[in-house]
Design a protein around this motif. Sequence first.
Motif, mmCIF file in Angstrom:
data_model
loop_
_atom_site.group_PDB
_atom_site.id
_atom_site.type_symbol
_atom_site.label_atom_id
_atom_site.label_comp_id
_atom_site.label_asym_id
_atom_site.label_seq_id
_atom_site.Cartn_x
_atom_site.Cartn_y
_atom_site.Cartn_z
ATOM 1 N N PHE A 1 -11.921 17.031 -9.441
ATOM 2 C CA PHE A 1 -12.342 15.631 -9.418
ATOM 3 C C PHE A 1 -13.269 15.250 -10.556
ATOM 4 C CE2 PHE A 1 -11.287 16.676 -4.985
ATOM 5 C CZ PHE A 1 -10.235 15.791 -4.827
ATOM 6 N N ARG A 2 -13.324 16.074 -11.581
ATOM 7 C CA ARG A 2 -14.178 15.664 -12.697
ATOM 8 C C ARG A 2 -13.497 14.525 -13.466
ATOM 9 N NH1 ARG A 2 -11.409 19.969 -15.093
ATOM 10 N NH2 ARG A 2 -10.772 19.377 -17.204
ATOM 11 N N GLN A 3 -14.343 13.735 -14.127
ATOM 12 C CA GLN A 3 -13.796 12.571 -14.827
ATOM 13 C C GLN A 3 -12.911 13.001 -15.988
ATOM 14 O OE1 GLN A 3 -16.433 9.796 -17.143
ATOM 15 N NE2 GLN A 3 -16.054 8.557 -15.330
ATOM 16 N N GLU B 1 -10.180 7.694 -17.482
ATOM 17 C CA GLU B 1 -10.559 7.345 -16.106
ATOM 18 C C GLU B 1 -11.970 6.775 -16.047
ATOM 19 O OE1 GLU B 1 -10.213 10.789 -13.680
ATOM 20 O OE2 GLU B 1 -8.059 10.564 -13.400
ATOM 21 N N GLU B 2 -12.539 6.478 -17.211
ATOM 22 C CA GLU B 2 -13.950 6.089 -17.240
ATOM 23 C C GLU B 2 -14.227 4.875 -16.358
ATOM 24 O OE1 GLU B 2 -12.227 6.910 -19.895
ATOM 25 O OE2 GLU B 2 -13.308 8.612 -20.793
ATOM 26 N N LYS C 1 -12.399 4.036 -13.613
ATOM 27 C CA LYS C 1 -11.802 4.147 -12.279
ATOM 28 C C LYS C 1 -12.875 4.181 -11.179
ATOM 29 C CE LYS C 1 -9.618 7.507 -9.644
ATOM 30 N NZ LYS C 1 -9.289 8.911 -9.645
ATOM 31 N N ILE C 2 -12.661 3.349 -10.159
ATOM 32 C CA ILE C 2 -13.570 3.371 -9.003
ATOM 33 C C ILE C 2 -12.827 4.047 -7.860
ATOM 34 C CG2 ILE C 2 -14.886 1.983 -7.381
ATOM 35 C CD1 ILE C 2 -15.925 1.256 -9.993
ATOM 36 N N PRO C 3 -13.297 5.213 -7.425
ATOM 37 C CA PRO C 3 -12.584 5.885 -6.342
ATOM 38 C C PRO C 3 -12.767 5.165 -5.002
ATOM 39 C CG PRO C 3 -14.510 7.148 -7.033
ATOM 40 C CD PRO C 3 -14.447 5.940 -7.904
ATOM 41 N N LYS C 4 -11.948 5.544 -4.039
ATOM 42 C CA LYS C 4 -12.036 4.965 -2.699
ATOM 43 C C LYS C 4 -13.385 5.357 -2.084
ATOM 44 C CE LYS C 4 -9.313 4.742 1.493
ATOM 45 N NZ LYS C 4 -9.334 5.875 2.427
ATOM 46 N N GLN C 5 -14.056 4.372 -1.490
ATOM 47 C CA GLN C 5 -15.365 4.626 -0.885
ATOM 48 C C GLN C 5 -15.169 5.094 0.562
ATOM 49 O OE1 GLN C 5 -18.386 3.954 -2.872
ATOM 50 N NE2 GLN C 5 -16.751 3.979 -4.396
ATOM 51 N N VAL C 6 -15.256 6.400 0.764
ATOM 52 C CA VAL C 6 -14.989 6.960 2.091
ATOM 53 C C VAL C 6 -16.290 7.055 2.876
ATOM 54 C CG1 VAL C 6 -13.981 8.898 3.322
ATOM 55 C CG2 VAL C 6 -13.172 8.330 1.037
ATOM 56 N N GLU C 7 -16.269 6.630 4.134
ATOM 57 C CA GLU C 7 -17.501 6.671 4.928
ATOM 58 C C GLU C 7 -17.804 8.056 5.465
ATOM 59 O OE1 GLU C 7 -18.445 3.929 7.962
ATOM 60 O OE2 GLU C 7 -17.727 2.208 6.804
ATOM 61 N N GLY C 8 -16.770 8.772 5.876
ATOM 62 C CA GLY C 8 -16.992 10.088 6.467
ATOM 63 C C GLY C 8 -15.797 10.444 7.314
ATOM 64 N N SER C 9 -15.892 11.560 8.020
ATOM 65 C CA SER C 9 -14.794 11.964 8.887
ATOM 66 C C SER C 9 -15.366 12.727 10.066
ATOM 67 C CB SER C 9 -13.823 12.851 8.110
ATOM 68 O OG SER C 9 -13.120 13.694 9.002
#
Lengths: 618, 206, 355
Positions: free
Chosen positions: C71-73, C77-78, C80-88
């Motif tokens: 998952f390194r940039q 991809e500078e 790119k905003i990844p999906k904001q995950v709350e948790g699981s």
Amino acid sequence: MSTVARKKSLIWDYLTTVDHKKIAILYLIAGGFFFLVGGLEALFIRIQLAKPNNDFLVGGLYNQVLTMHGTTMIFFAAMPLVFAMMNAVVPIQIGARDVAFPFLNALGFWLFFFGGVFLNCSWFLGGAPDAGWTSYASLSLESPGHGIDFYVLGLQISGFGTLIGGINFLVTIINMRAPGMTYMRMPMFTWATFVTSALILFAFPPLTVGLIFMMMDRLFGGNFYHPAAGGNTIIWEHLFWIFGHPEVYILVLPAFGIFSEIFATFSRKRLFGYSSMVFATVLIGFLGFMVWAHHMFTVGMGPIANAIFAVATMAIAVPTGIKIFNWLFTMWGGNIRFTTPMMYAVAFIPSFVMGGVTGVMNAAAAADYQYHDSYFVVAHFHYVIVGGVVFALLAGAHYWWPKMFGKMLNETLGKITFWLFFIGFHLTFFIQHFLGLMGMPRRVFTYLPGQGFETGNMISTVGAFFMAAATIVLLINVIVTSVKGQKAEADAWGDGRTLEWAVASPPPEYNFAQTPLVRGLDAYWIEKMEGKKGLTPAEPLGDIHMPNSSILPFVISLGLFIAAFGFMYRTEASWGLAVGIIGLLITLGSMFLRSVIDDHGFHIHKEEVLEAEKGVKA
Amino acid sequence: MHVEEKLTAETFPASPEKATLEGKNKFLGFWLFLGGETVLFASLFATYLALRDKTAGGPPAHELFRMPLVFVATMLLLTSSLTSVYAIYHMKNFDFKKMQLWFGITVLLGAGFLGLEIFEFNEYVHEGHVFTKSAFASSFYTLVGTHGGHVAFGLLWILTLMIRNAKRGLNLYNAPKFYVASLYWHFIDVVWVFIFTVVYLMGMVG
Amino acid sequence: MKKWLLNWRLFSLFSVMALLLAGCGKPFLSTLQPAGEVADMQYSLMLLSTAIMVLVIIVVTIIFVYVVVRFRQRKGEEKKIPKQVEGSHTLEIVWTVIPIILLIILAVPTVSATFKLSDVKPMNKEKRDKHTVVVNVRANLYWWEFEYPDYGIITSQELVVPTNERVYFNLKASDVKHSFWIPAVGGKMDTNTDNKNQFWLEFDQKATDKAGGIFYGKCAELCGPSHALMDFKVKPLPRADFDQWVEKMKNAKPVVTDSVAKEGEAIFNKSCIGCHAVSPVDKRPEQARTAPNLANFGDRTRIAGILDHNEENLKKWLKDPNSVKPGNKMAGTYGNLTDDQINALTKYLMSLKVE
């Protein structure tokens, strides 16, 4: 009025400041200085132990260096640096203009500072304390000279400062949050500060009591720790560790908080499992008070107590584990940028996991009889404190440096510092696990040849020099940056999520021209994602109320500093008692002045605020 | 509401100690401080309990303690707690004179307590129960003396507040100060109840 | 511990670790080469806990390396905003429950071992078996005294014990706190100034042979300038030899034939005897025994606990004790001795033998 304040000299400004941002800088400078002193002492220790039968630092002098290394690093380097981060960031993170008690904030700093200076005066006045940072009672009562008195009085003075700081941050976080900043929207670092402050509030009084007893025994003929008159030295061990174990969490929870911020920012993702992170922080803080006696497994408390404290200690691994996995999954699916702070954060995970698992090994009481007071324990707590706390402080310093000083630290030099420090750290401490298991007790000033300790100690010493080199590069970086650093923007890293990145770098003295309205976790990120430039204000622009600066915190602390000298020399010098009383009178007199002189603060007028805000935009 | 506002009995808020942000902060901060003080006294109590039989040849507790004297002192301090409640009651009703009067009585009672305690310690010292005699003596004087020190500090504090504000009456700047001082005074009183039970009553039982 | 070994995964991990760790340290000193029941018990606990912890480290490392690499940039991809995950919740339950299970696996043997190691019932004075060996250990600033209350003998610096049986210890300190530790034979216990601690150790005969007949003991609690030098030695003997040693000790008396040594004896009786005894049967109370008993000094393996046992080192020690052990209590108590006097004293001391 604010313009008048700015015309005063820089030194007077800092001596009298009650602005949390300037106090943060004071903490950073003082803590940084003591960090260098403690680091130098560590180097001396490693030089002495580089080869068997070395004669660089022998016997009593070695014990002084060893004691001062531990005491300085915990009380006068790690604690103030943690407070530097808290002061620099927490009020802004919750959308406040200052802390709840700006005056007390300054007082807390000056008490810590004078306590540290007092302790270090011992080097020039007949010798430093030499009974270890734990200063166990029987040895510390026997210790000749005034070394231990410096320890006892210095820690009492600085302990008051820490306690005041703790209460201040509790009230700040409870009462001063901006509208919409509910508890479950607070950034993780603010949460960590909150729990840490609660720990400080309940952990420092037992230390104070233990120190008072020791002061009574050493200076006033008390009998708390003298078995011959019915005293008991184990009481000191209990009081010390009832403080001492929570102290570990007082240091490491803010470290967790710093890393939580950094992981989220540089993965460009919200913190994974925020609510379980909060829960884990609170649980660690709570359990931190239930486990102190695992430092005393070999004292002879009996199998029942040992078993209970062993199991309770193991339990702490669970919330800590939750945190580790949450950090890993914050990065999972993210867009990771390896900036200097992020390098520390990433390196922290394996390093701290090592320290954590050896902690669980130590918790197994029966096996701990072997580890206790051996180099295994030395390795363990350096993995926790350096791999956790120092990494976090270095990471936090790089991360918030632009916010505090308005300039970006050089990234190349930052990465060189990181690699040198990271390699040096593991080189120094990993091998020490094995030295301990091979039978090397801790706190020995030398070892004999032929016991199998030569190679390990040599490697360890080499590692220490790597860390020293890292520190020098860091200092160069600081100097280079302050001379010709690149100017930082408000959102210095471009990926800021929390409120501190919405205000200028460095922030204006009132932080927010208008108190912001917080609409969720990562308040600034939410605004950015909606395409807005700034925060949503919660109030119209108006006059801003600010506290007055004052020299009294400095004088109150100075009074105690003088009093401590007086009472310490009371028995041998005729002037002792008089000086002690004069010192106390200075302190009480200043407190009296504080009480009777009204302090309503002043207002920065709306026009001035508008002017200042324009200056920032232009 | 603002600290410097001039107020009348009608405009004075019901909880003047929490009417301003400064007041709220003081109120909460002081409660937290008392939390820390509780731990401090808990540590002193625990040590006293561990060491109270270690008399090292000095007089034991049940031979030493002057219960009638201690009882009178206790009554004085308990009453002073009640009178400080009256003072705060009048503060909330914006009756400055009566508040001053009741705080005055509180201070007198507190001074009486302190006087008796000094007299009591003096008696004990004459019976050989000196601070340096034994672990019991050290822990006794430290616990009870720390409480006494708190009483002395509380007296000076309340007196300072009374004199400083004598001419200007109540406002939202000094109301939280009076309130917090009375809170401190109650805390001292509660600690004394524990001292009376743990040190004196348990000492007499043996 | 046996039942844990049934699990073959753990077992294989165990054997790999045992191989790795056994290479560490010296057999007379290392906790990784256990030489008795106590050390064995602690060693298996160490292996178990290390195995569990290595497991944890491996899991974390695998996830860690994957995440950091995957998952390194990357270029382009500078922004790119990844999906904001709350948790699981599922994941969170997994990484709460599994550690709890692992800790229970560790906690059970820990508690059981803790109780076993504290079982000192057999040393109870009234019900004590005649053959049970009890040693009173008294730690002093930089030397150790070992008293055998059932035999009425005292020795210092070198502990002698029978092998292959449990030996019981009473532990205390006479000045400041120390800690009694024989790493190869078992964990330490503090010698307090306030109370008497009790525990037991067992010395294995085979391991003793492997270690060359002697184990090293250490002080493990910072006690002053010479804390690092507060070593002692342990000589485990087969039961019969041990009994013989006890008999010899009971009847030991200094026998001085050499004329130089006789001279030394005179000096000793003038300057040293106030503190040092030369008979193992020393009836003085412990407060009066302010220095090591020297009855079998000639048999010892170290001077002052640390130097090789020869005349040269003994002279060095007598001439200037502080150069050997800073802060010791002997320096300055016997005036200045001439070289001749030191030679005589050395001869005398070296002649003090029991064996």
